[in-house]
Design an enzyme around this catalytic site. Sequence first.
Site, PDB file in Angstrom:
ATOM      1  N   GLU A  97      -9.774   6.372   3.006  1.00 47.28           N
ATOM      2  CA  GLU A  97     -10.783   5.240   3.431  1.00 47.28           C
ATOM      3  C   GLU A  97      -9.800   4.038   4.117  1.00 47.28           C
ATOM      4  O   GLU A  97      -8.803   3.814   3.269  1.00 47.28           O
ATOM      5  CB  GLU A  97     -11.645   4.720   2.515  1.00 47.28           C
ATOM      6  CG  GLU A  97     -11.268   3.913   1.456  1.00 47.28           C
ATOM      7  CD  GLU A  97     -10.332   4.312   0.440  1.00 47.28           C
ATOM      8  OE1 GLU A  97      -9.910   5.361   0.513  1.00 47.28           O
ATOM      9  OE2 GLU A  97      -9.548   3.408   0.170  1.00 47.28           O
TER      10      GLU A  97
ATOM     11  N   LYS B  74       0.908  -1.133   0.059  1.00 46.91           N
ATOM     12  CA  LYS B  74       0.074  -0.004  -0.042  1.00 46.91           C
ATOM     13  C   LYS B  74       0.968   1.332   0.141  1.00 46.91           C
ATOM     14  O   LYS B  74       0.386   2.292  -0.509  1.00 46.91           O
ATOM     15  CB  LYS B  74      -0.981  -0.123   1.189  1.00 46.91           C
ATOM     16  CG  LYS B  74      -1.859  -1.035   1.263  1.00 46.91           C
ATOM     17  CD  LYS B  74      -3.091  -0.741   0.271  1.00 46.91           C
ATOM     18  CE  LYS B  74      -4.229  -2.027   0.132  1.00 46.91           C
ATOM     19  NZ  LYS B  74      -5.015  -1.995  -0.790  1.00 46.91           N
TER      20      LYS B  74
ATOM     21  N   SER C 215       1.750  -9.711  -0.822  1.00 43.14           N
ATOM     22  CA  SER C 215       1.463  -8.330  -0.818  1.00 43.14           C
ATOM     23  C   SER C 215       1.647  -7.728   0.590  1.00 43.14           C
ATOM     24  O   SER C 215       1.811  -6.338   0.654  1.00 43.14           O
ATOM     25  CB  SER C 215      -0.002  -8.004  -1.049  1.00 43.14           C
ATOM     26  OG  SER C 215      -1.057  -8.824  -0.473  1.00 43.14           O
TER      27      SER C 215
HETATM   28  C1  LIG Z   1      -1.694  -6.786   2.605  1.00 38.77           C
HETATM   29  C2  LIG Z   1      -2.827  -6.648   1.610  1.00 38.77           C
HETATM   30  N1  LIG Z   1      -2.903  -7.281   0.463  1.00 38.77           N
HETATM   31  C3  LIG Z   1      -3.790  -7.058  -0.586  1.00 38.77           C
HETATM   32  C4  LIG Z   1      -4.840  -6.233  -0.206  1.00 38.77           C
HETATM   33  C5  LIG Z   1      -5.880  -5.998  -1.216  1.00 38.77           C
HETATM   34  O1  LIG Z   1      -5.848  -4.685  -1.763  1.00 38.77           O
HETATM   35  P1  LIG Z   1      -5.341  -4.697  -3.335  1.00 38.77           P
HETATM   36  O2  LIG Z   1      -6.287  -5.598  -4.148  1.00 38.77           O
HETATM   37  O3  LIG Z   1      -5.888  -3.226  -3.883  1.00 38.77           O
HETATM   38  O4  LIG Z   1      -4.169  -5.155  -3.627  1.00 38.77           O
HETATM   39  C6  LIG Z   1      -4.749  -5.469   0.978  1.00 38.77           C
HETATM   40  C7  LIG Z   1      -6.063  -4.449   1.399  1.00 38.77           C
HETATM   41  O5  LIG Z   1      -6.015  -3.949   2.422  1.00 38.77           O
HETATM   42  C8  LIG Z   1      -3.852  -5.452   1.931  1.00 38.77           C
HETATM   43  O6  LIG Z   1      -3.673  -5.142   3.077  1.00 38.77           O
END
Ligand SMILES: Cc1ncc(COP(=O)(O)O)c(C=O)c1O
Lengths: 394, 258
Positions: free
Chosen positions: A111, A89, A377
Site C-alpha cells: 500500500e 522506507k 526520515s
Molecule cells: C519521509 C517519510 N517520513 C516519515 C514517514 C512516516 O512513516 P513512519 O511513521 O512509518 O516512519 C513517511 C511515510 O510515507 C515518509 O515518506
Amino acid sequence: MSYFVDEKGYFGKFGGAYIPEMLHANVEELRNNYLKIMDSEQFRNDYQYLMKHYVGRPSPLYPALRLSELYKTRIFLKREDLNHTGSHKINNTIGQILIAKALGKNRIIAETGAGQHGVATATVCALMNLKCIVYMGETDVERQYPNVMRMKMLGAEVVPVKSGNKTLKDATNEAIRDWINNPLDTHYIIGSVVGPHPYPDMVSKFQSIISEEIKWQLKEHTGRELPDYAIACVGGGSNAIGTFYHFLDHPEVKLVAVEAAGMGVETHETAATIARGKLGIIHGSKTLLMQSPDGQITEPYSISAGLDYPGIGPVHAHLHDTGRAMILNATDEEALDAAFELTQIEGIIPALESSHALAALKKLKFGKDEVVVVTISGRGDKDMDTYIRRMEGS
Amino acid sequence: MNRINQLFANNSKNILSIYFTAGHPELNTTVELIQTLEKSGVQMIEIGMPFSDPLADGPVIQQSAQKALANGMNLKELFQQLKDIRKTVQIPLLLMGYLNPVMFYGMENFCRDCQQAGIDGVILPDLPMEEFEAEYKTMFEKYDMKFIFLISPQTSDERLRKIDNLSNGFIYMVSSSATTGAKGSITTTQTDYFKRVNALNLKNPLVVGFGISNKETFNEVCKYANGAIIGSAFVRMLDAAKDWRKETEEFVRGIIGK
Ligand SMILES: Cc1ncc(COP(=O)(O)O)c(C=O)c1O
C-alpha cells in the site's frame, strides 16, 4: 517493563493479530519464519551487503552546527534522506523482499499514501525481478503524480483504490483484500510498524539499523553512545521506532515522537492519533486510532501525506501508555517553518514528514551540552509543490 | 434452546441464509426486510453491521455499508430498530460485522443488547479464535450468544478441530480464498476442500458462504454442507430493485422455489 513484543504479539496491551481466518495461514507462515530467516547467515549477509552497496548505508550522522547554535545545544541529524529512493522506507523493503524470497513468494503487494513506500517497494521488486502491485488511493494517485510515474517506470502496477475515502487507509484495506484473495504466492510488504503481528516487530527490527548506527556514529563524534534526546516524526511510526530502538532500555535517553497536528490537535483536521485517538482495531492491530463516536474509522488530515494515517503502530501506543516516550505534535505551519529553517541554515531540504520532527526543537528546552539527535526520515524533493506554494504565497 | 441449535437439531439440509447490511437500501428498511425474508422461506438471517473499513468484503458489500452509514445506521440505532423484532420473527438472527465498532460499544453491552433484542449469534471475522477464547468466551456464554467462526481452504485440520471444539452453533465455511462477492460456478478445488472438511466429521453443522449467488451454486454447495449463505448477490439485487419487497420474494423463490 518491556518495550519489545511479547510471545503473543503484543506490546503491553497493544498489538496482536486481529485478522480474518482467511489470512491466518499467511500471517502464521510469516510469524513462524521471520525470526529464523532474519537470523540466518544468508539473510544477514544479503541485508548488510545491500544496505551498504545499494542503499548507501551507513547514512551520515551530521553535526548540524548552525542549527545547534540557533537552539543552543548540540544537534545531530540522522540523514535517512540520503538513502537510495530518498527515505528510510527502503530499510524495510530490502528486509521484507529478502524475507519474501526466502519464503518462495513471487508476487509482491504494497500500500502507499504519499508514494514513498510504494517507490521503495517497486525498487526492490525491480532489483529482485518480482512482480509488484501497489495499491494507492485514487485521491493520492492524483496528488502524488511523480511518485506514481516512478513506480510505473520501475515496472510496478499501480492500482488506484476507489473504495472508502480513497486514501492510505483504503489502500491498506485493498492490499489486505488482495492478500486474502492470493494467499499462496503473495507477500504483503507493509510500509510501517502497523498491521497484524509480526509486522510491527519485523518492521521495527529492519528500521532499528537507524539507532544501531547512531550509537557508534555518536561515539565517534562525541565519545558517548547515548544521546540525551532522540526525536522523530510518527505516521505509522517506523522511522521513529528505528530511531528509538537501541535506546528503549536506556531510560536516560529521552524519546520524542512528533505527530502531525494538521490544522491543530483540537480541530477535526488533524492526524495526531495518540493525542486524539481511542483504543480500537485497525488493519489487524489493537491500538489507538481516530474514530467517530460509533466506532467508524475517520479520515485524518495533515499537510504531509506520509503522516495522515488514522492509526499508530502498537509499539508507540505502548511507549505512550508507559510514559517511555514523550508525544508531541506539530501543525502544518510549524512543520513548514521548520522545513524552511533547516533549508536556509543547513542547506538540507527535508521531507514534510521529517519537518514535523524538526518543529519539536522549538517545543523543548535543551541544555547547551546536551546531545540531541533528530532523524531526517526523507528528502523534500517530493514536497516541492507544497514548498513552492509557500514561497509564492509569502 | 437457542434458535440456531433448534434449526440444526435434526441435521437439517438445504438451509438458506441471507445476508444484508442493516440500514441499506434505506435506514428504516431493516425490520421489514427481515420479515419479508422470513415470509419468503429464508431460514436464517445475517444482519450486517456496517463498518467504514470492511476488509473481508468485496465491492458490493463495501458499498452497501457505505450507503448504510451515510443513511445514519449505527449500533445504537440498529438495536433500537430490532427491539420488537421477536414479536413478529421466529427464525435465527445473527449480527455480522467487524470488531472495532463492537469494541467501542463495549463487548458486554453488545452481548446484553443482542440478547435483549433476541439475536442468536454473532459473526466478527476479525476477532480470531485465540482472542475470542481468552477474552470473550465466558461473556458470550453468559448471554447465550453463539459466536460463529469462519474457516477457509487454508485452515489446517488441526485448527479446524479446535474451531469445532470452541463452536456451538454452526461453522461458517468460507467457500474459497476470497473476500465476499458473487462468483461463477463451484470449482473442483472448492469441492475438494468441502470434502476434506466433511471427512473430519466435525460435531457442528456447516454452512457455506462467500461466492454463492444462485440456485445452481446453492444446490451444489449444499451437497457438502447443511446450508449456504447468500450475501453479495442479494445486496446487489436490493441496489437495483424498484420494488425491493416483491423482488426479495422473487429472489428467494429463485433459489429455493420448486
Ligand atoms: C519521509 C517519510 N517520513 C516519515 C514517514 C512516516 O512513516 P513512519 O511513521 O512509518 O516512519 C513517511 C511515510 O510515507 C515518509 O515518506
